[in-house]
Write a protein that holds these residues in place. Sequence first.
Motif, short mmCIF file in Angstrom:
data_model
loop_
_atom_site.label_atom_id
_atom_site.label_comp_id
_atom_site.label_asym_id
_atom_site.label_seq_id
_atom_site.Cartn_x
_atom_site.Cartn_y
_atom_site.Cartn_z
N GLY A 98 16.33 4.76 2.11
CA GLY A 98 15.60 3.23 2.33
C GLY A 98 14.27 3.62 2.11
O GLY A 98 13.32 3.12 2.65
N LYS A 99 14.13 4.67 0.97
CA LYS A 99 12.59 4.52 0.46
C LYS A 99 12.09 3.61 -0.60
O LYS A 99 13.18 3.05 -1.60
N VAL A 100 11.08 3.30 -0.75
CA VAL A 100 10.43 2.62 -2.16
C VAL A 100 9.65 3.51 -2.56
O VAL A 100 9.43 4.97 -2.38
N PRO A 101 9.96 3.20 -4.18
CA PRO A 101 10.20 2.02 -4.80
C PRO A 101 11.69 2.41 -5.30
O PRO A 101 12.06 3.47 -5.52
N ALA B 172 10.37 -5.03 2.41
CA ALA B 172 10.02 -3.09 2.92
C ALA B 172 10.83 -2.30 3.05
O ALA B 172 11.61 -2.41 3.12
N ALA B 173 9.83 -0.91 3.03
CA ALA B 173 10.41 0.54 3.10
C ALA B 173 12.34 0.22 4.03
O ALA B 173 11.71 -0.29 5.48
N GLN B 174 12.94 0.38 4.58
CA GLN B 174 14.28 0.59 4.86
C GLN B 174 15.00 -0.86 5.41
O GLN B 174 15.50 -0.73 5.82
N SER B 175 14.79 -1.66 4.21
CA SER B 175 14.86 -3.03 4.15
C SER B 175 16.38 -3.25 3.17
O SER B 175 16.12 -3.94 2.60
N ILE C 203 16.28 5.32 -8.45
CA ILE C 203 15.37 5.18 -7.55
C ILE C 203 14.92 6.47 -8.24
O ILE C 203 15.19 7.36 -8.38
N GLU C 204 13.58 7.40 -6.94
CA GLU C 204 13.26 8.73 -6.79
C GLU C 204 11.98 8.40 -7.57
O GLU C 204 12.69 8.04 -9.07
N SER C 205 10.83 8.80 -7.70
CA SER C 205 9.86 8.51 -8.40
C SER C 205 10.04 9.36 -10.05
O SER C 205 9.28 9.22 -11.21
N VAL C 206 10.11 10.84 -9.74
CA VAL C 206 9.97 11.55 -10.59
C VAL C 206 11.23 11.01 -11.98
O VAL C 206 10.74 11.06 -12.88
N ILE D 155 1.23 -1.47 -0.38
CA ILE D 155 0.11 -0.21 -0.22
C ILE D 155 1.16 1.13 0.13
O ILE D 155 1.18 1.89 0.83
N SER D 156 1.61 1.37 -1.10
CA SER D 156 2.36 2.50 -0.87
C SER D 156 2.10 3.36 -2.25
O SER D 156 1.77 3.16 -3.11
N THR D 157 1.66 4.87 -1.69
CA THR D 157 1.58 6.26 -2.87
C THR D 157 2.48 5.49 -3.99
O THR D 157 2.52 6.07 -5.16
N1 LIG Z 1 11.65 10.77 -2.64
C1 LIG Z 1 11.11 9.54 -3.12
C2 LIG Z 1 9.84 8.43 -1.99
C3 LIG Z 1 9.33 7.34 -2.01
C4 LIG Z 1 8.55 7.61 -0.27
O1 LIG Z 1 8.09 8.34 0.10
N2 LIG Z 1 8.50 6.24 -0.17
C5 LIG Z 1 7.46 5.82 0.64
C6 LIG Z 1 6.09 4.75 0.64
S1 LIG Z 1 5.43 5.76 -0.44
C7 LIG Z 1 8.49 5.12 1.59
O2 LIG Z 1 9.93 4.48 1.61
N3 LIG Z 1 8.18 5.62 3.06
C8 LIG Z 1 8.88 4.52 4.24
C9 LIG Z 1 9.79 5.27 5.34
O3 LIG Z 1 9.41 7.24 4.50
O4 LIG Z 1 10.35 5.36 5.76
C10 LIG Z 1 10.56 9.28 -4.53
O5 LIG Z 1 10.59 9.61 -5.31
O6 LIG Z 1 10.54 7.78 -4.84
#
Ligand SMILES: N[C@@H](CCC(=O)N[C@@H](CS)C(=O)NCC(=O)O)C(=O)O
Length: 208
Positions: free
Chosen positions: A47-50, A36-39, A60-63, A12-14
Amino acid sequence: MPPQARIFGTVISTYTRIVEITCEEAGIAHETIATAAQSHQNRHPFGKVPVVEIDELELIESVAITQYIDNAHNKSALQPSDPAARAICDKWVAIANNYLFPLFERGLVMPWIMHRVAGYPLDPEKINSALPQISRALGFCEAELQRDGAWKVHDFSLADVFLYPVLRGLELTPQGEVGISQCDAISSWMRVCEKRHSIEATRWETES
Ligand SMILES: N[C@@H](CCC(=O)N[C@@H](CS)C(=O)NCC(=O)O)C(=O)O
């Protein structure tokens, strides 16, 4: 045929959904590998996804990811070619990323996910303290959309791709649902988005 894009992200990730929508728009076969994020700090330094594997690249980085997919596989159809329209589109992607997502995520979305999925108690004081700022942010988006169409400078752009999951996540919380129902222009735009194949095909399991 193996998927062209492998998306490592939470279910469930934006931001995972933002990349999934972009793949759908580009007609790219994709699979999401629950991560899992941070994994996986070896793959994302913060540690972010995706994290996405595509065309022998690891992105990495959605933009960066969405622009790559749109440029390399979709004739840049999600990015207006007119420079002024493009600046408006980029501005709304930045607003979604820098202001709306952090505000909604910390204030309502994450507390409700943790409550519903893991049974964490809700902190009403924390939630109530976030509501005025969330309401101001929604009011700003609503006023801009009513005044001059805000991000609607292009049929369907990366601004829609980023804003829809950010606002939909908020709408799936009780307080967010009330807030968005009071914004006619945002609500109508969301209902139009939901008719689009890429949005429909990437619905979260938690959506009824
Ligand atoms: N700047 C990152 C942001 C990604 C982001 O914040 N993902 C969230 C999930 S929707 C995440 O990894 N959260 C876990 C955390 O912050 O520990 C991108 O654009 O990909």
